[in-house]
Structure formats: structure tokens, C-alpha cells
Design a protein around this motif. Structure first.
Motif, mmCIF file in Angstrom:
data_model
loop_
_atom_site.group_PDB
_atom_site.id
_atom_site.type_symbol
_atom_site.label_atom_id
_atom_site.label_comp_id
_atom_site.label_asym_id
_atom_site.label_seq_id
_atom_site.Cartn_x
_atom_site.Cartn_y
_atom_site.Cartn_z
ATOM 1 N N GLY A 10 0.815 -1.202 0.000
ATOM 2 C CA GLY A 10 0.000 0.000 0.000
ATOM 3 C C GLY A 10 0.848 1.250 0.000
ATOM 4 O O GLY A 10 1.971 1.272 0.511
ATOM 5 N N LEU A 11 0.314 2.319 -0.593
ATOM 6 C CA LEU A 11 1.090 3.552 -0.719
ATOM 7 C C LEU A 11 1.394 4.180 0.634
ATOM 8 O O LEU A 11 2.462 4.785 0.815
ATOM 9 C CB LEU A 11 0.329 4.539 -1.605
ATOM 10 C CG LEU A 11 0.155 4.095 -3.070
ATOM 11 C CD1 LEU A 11 -0.635 5.137 -3.843
ATOM 12 C CD2 LEU A 11 1.518 3.874 -3.726
ATOM 13 N N LEU A 32 12.676 3.563 -5.100
ATOM 14 C CA LEU A 32 11.294 3.224 -5.427
ATOM 15 C C LEU A 32 11.065 3.301 -6.931
ATOM 16 O O LEU A 32 11.529 4.243 -7.582
ATOM 17 C CB LEU A 32 10.318 4.192 -4.744
ATOM 18 C CG LEU A 32 10.564 4.538 -3.276
ATOM 19 C CD1 LEU A 32 9.536 5.553 -2.800
ATOM 20 C CD2 LEU A 32 10.525 3.301 -2.413
ATOM 21 N N LEU A 33 10.358 2.330 -7.466
ATOM 22 C CA LEU A 33 9.964 2.339 -8.867
ATOM 23 C C LEU A 33 8.451 2.439 -8.953
ATOM 24 O O LEU A 33 7.732 1.584 -8.421
ATOM 25 C CB LEU A 33 10.436 1.068 -9.584
ATOM 26 C CG LEU A 33 9.993 0.947 -11.051
ATOM 27 C CD1 LEU A 33 10.654 2.029 -11.910
ATOM 28 C CD2 LEU A 33 10.308 -0.440 -11.611
ATOM 29 N N LEU A 34 7.973 3.480 -9.620
ATOM 30 C CA LEU A 34 6.548 3.654 -9.868
ATOM 31 C C LEU A 34 6.310 3.419 -11.345
ATOM 32 O O LEU A 34 6.934 4.064 -12.184
ATOM 33 C CB LEU A 34 6.105 5.073 -9.479
ATOM 34 C CG LEU A 34 6.582 5.610 -8.128
ATOM 35 C CD1 LEU A 34 6.030 7.008 -7.887
ATOM 36 C CD2 LEU A 34 6.205 4.673 -6.988
ATOM 37 N N CYS A 45 11.931 6.523 -9.212
ATOM 38 C CA CYS A 45 11.919 6.530 -10.675
ATOM 39 C C CYS A 45 10.516 6.189 -11.165
ATOM 40 O O CYS A 45 9.832 5.354 -10.555
ATOM 41 C CB CYS A 45 12.911 5.511 -11.241
ATOM 42 S SG CYS A 45 14.647 5.890 -10.919
ATOM 43 N N ALA A 46 10.106 6.824 -12.246
ATOM 44 C CA ALA A 46 8.796 6.549 -12.825
ATOM 45 C C ALA A 46 8.956 6.175 -14.290
ATOM 46 O O ALA A 46 9.763 6.773 -15.007
ATOM 47 C CB ALA A 46 7.882 7.772 -12.698
ATOM 48 N N VAL A 70 6.018 -0.317 -7.377
ATOM 49 C CA VAL A 70 4.590 -0.049 -7.168
ATOM 50 C C VAL A 70 3.913 0.215 -8.506
ATOM 51 O O VAL A 70 4.309 1.122 -9.239
ATOM 52 C CB VAL A 70 4.389 1.161 -6.233
ATOM 53 C CG1 VAL A 70 2.906 1.353 -5.943
ATOM 54 C CG2 VAL A 70 5.172 0.979 -4.937
ATOM 55 N N GLU A 71 2.895 -0.568 -8.806
ATOM 56 C CA GLU A 71 2.148 -0.385 -10.056
ATOM 57 C C GLU A 71 0.995 0.588 -9.839
ATOM 58 O O GLU A 71 0.225 0.463 -8.887
ATOM 59 C CB GLU A 71 1.595 -1.713 -10.556
ATOM 60 C CG GLU A 71 0.810 -1.577 -11.853
ATOM 61 C CD GLU A 71 0.228 -2.891 -12.343
ATOM 62 O OE1 GLU A 71 -0.309 -2.911 -13.470
ATOM 63 O OE2 GLU A 71 0.301 -3.894 -11.598
ATOM 64 N N PHE A 72 0.887 1.565 -10.742
ATOM 65 C CA PHE A 72 -0.231 2.506 -10.754
ATOM 66 C C PHE A 72 -1.134 2.122 -11.919
ATOM 67 O O PHE A 72 -0.745 2.256 -13.085
ATOM 68 C CB PHE A 72 0.283 3.943 -10.920
ATOM 69 C CG PHE A 72 0.841 4.539 -9.666
ATOM 70 C CD1 PHE A 72 0.197 5.587 -9.023
ATOM 71 C CD2 PHE A 72 2.008 4.041 -9.110
ATOM 72 C CE1 PHE A 72 0.710 6.127 -7.854
ATOM 73 C CE2 PHE A 72 2.532 4.568 -7.945
ATOM 74 C CZ PHE A 72 1.886 5.616 -7.316
#
Length: 233
Positions: free
Chosen positions: A1-2, A32-34, A131-132, A151-153
């Protein structure tokens, strides 16, 4: 969870302040990878992270780090990490697909050295890196291993769509309108923002039917890119 990610970053920074700048070799980094489609909230989440923790965010687009001269990109990557570490800031690298792509896809040696430089900086960075990317499948496996959280959006679910509609447009939905909204697939927060901007200055009353039609059009454009309104005779 965020929210758990926020707490993890908070704990990382607290321990860093207690331990000082020098980190133990086996201490986990906070990278973190988004990832996910455009408009799903990756950039807004980084702003939220910085605001919640009261930490400055140093943002760099992938294009900011690219240099036309050999070796220039590596220097810019190193400078970005040095800037963030000196300011105790979160380093946010947005749209860094080219810098993170698998080295097996590289056509030139300098593409490999860019990834190598980023890997080295990630390994030695004592701060928080985010990073996104929109293209998870193209990322180098060695890069993926260096991210503490991935984290997958994704697109909004039913509750999310209704929440964004009522917040962005300030208009309640009827049951029939809710059903129409629920039937629109692949809606992202950015789609609601785009429609709101589109209709903001029309100078006439905009109905929920107009908003729903515009949202449906935004999703159609994402699927085949050929639904723009025709102009002419």
C-alpha cells in the motif's frame, strides 16, 4: 500500500539521520519504482510523498539527463544524485525509460554505459530515489533488483472513478450516470483533469452527459488515437 511506502521512507530517513551520512554496506537502500500508464498519478504521488514528509523533491526528466556528447549523460546522472544527496532531498527521475532499458536492447556502447552509471549511483546513493516509467517490460533486470519497492499505478476502479468525477467536477451523479461512468474502461486521474481543462472555458453550462461523453472520448483516443473531432467541410 502507498501509505506503507510513505512510512517506510519516513523510517529510512529517520535511521539515516541517526546513523549519519555513512551507511552500512548491507543496509537496504530506499529506491522506489513507480510504473503504469500515463496519467495514473505517479508524479502526483511523489509530490504527496515529499509534502507528507516535509522533504524537498529534486525532479529530473529523463530528457534533462541526456547529453549529445559521449560521457555527458553519465556526468548529468552523477550530478543529479550529488545534488539530491547534498540537499537531503528525494531524487525523482521521471520518464527515465531510456536510462533504465535492458542493456540487451542497446544498439550502442554508450547506451550500456548510461545504464551502468545509473546502477552505480543507485548502489551508492544514501538518499531516497524514486523513478517513474510507463514501460515496465523494457527495464533492465539488474535495475529492477535495485528497487526496494516496485509499485504499479493502474486505472481507476468504480469507486475511484466516481470519487474523481465528483471531486473534479463538483457534480453528483445519478444512478444512470454512475452506470455510464462505470462502463468506461481504462480511466486514469489524468483523464478527469484533461476533461475539466477542456470544458472549463466553454462559457456555457456543462452537463454530466457532456462530461461522460468527453471521458469516453479520452479513453477511445488511448486505444487507437483516431477519434479527434473533424474540422472542415
Amino acid at each position: 500500500g502507498l501509505d506503507h511506502v510513505v512510512e517506510a521512507v519516513r523510517n529510512f530517513r529517520r535511521e539515516s539521520e541517526c546513523a549519519g551520512v555513512v551507511q552500512a554496506a548491507d543496509r537496504p537502500r530506499m529506491n522506489l519504482l513507480l510504473w503504469g500508464p500515463p496519467g495514473t498519478g505517479k508524479t502526483e504521488y511523489v509530490k504527496y510523498l515529499g509534502s507528507t514528509l516535509g522533504v524537498k523533491v529534486v525532479s529530473k526528466m529523463g530528457s534533462d539527463l541526456l547529453d549529445k556528447y559521449v560521457g555527458g549523460t553519465e556526468e548529468r546522472i552523477a550530478a543529479a544524485f550529488a545534488e539530491a544527496e547534498a540537499e537531503r532531498a528525494i531524487l525523482f527521475l521521471d520518464e527515465v525509460d531510456g536510462l533504465l532499458q535492458s542493456r540487451t536492447l542497446a544498439d550502442h556502447t554508450w547506451e550500456v554505459t548510461q545504464v551502468n552509471e545509473l546502477l552505480q549511483q543507485m548502489e551508492n546513493f544514501n538518499g531516497v530515489l524514486v523513478c517513474a516509467t510507463n514501460f515496465f517490460d523494457n527495464l533492465d533486470p539488474a535495475v529492477l533488483r535495485r528497487f526496494t519497492f516496485k509499485v504499479e499505478f493502474g486505472y481507476l476502479d468504480g469507486d475511484g472513478k466516481r470519487s474523481f468525477f465528483e471531486r473534479m467536477f463538483g457534480a453528483p451523479l445519478s444512478e444512470a450516470e454512475r452506470a455510464r461512468l462505470d462502463a468506461i474502461d481504462d480511466l486514469a486521474p489524468g483523464d478527469f483533469r484533461t476533461v475539466r481543462q477542456e470544458q472549463f472555458y466553454l462559457g456555457e453550462e456543462v452537463s454530466n452527459a457532456d462530461r461522460l461523453a468527453a471521458l469516453k472520448e479520452e479513453c477511445a483516443l488511448k486505444k487507437d488515437g483516431d477519434h479527434s473531432a473533424a474540422i472542415g467541410f
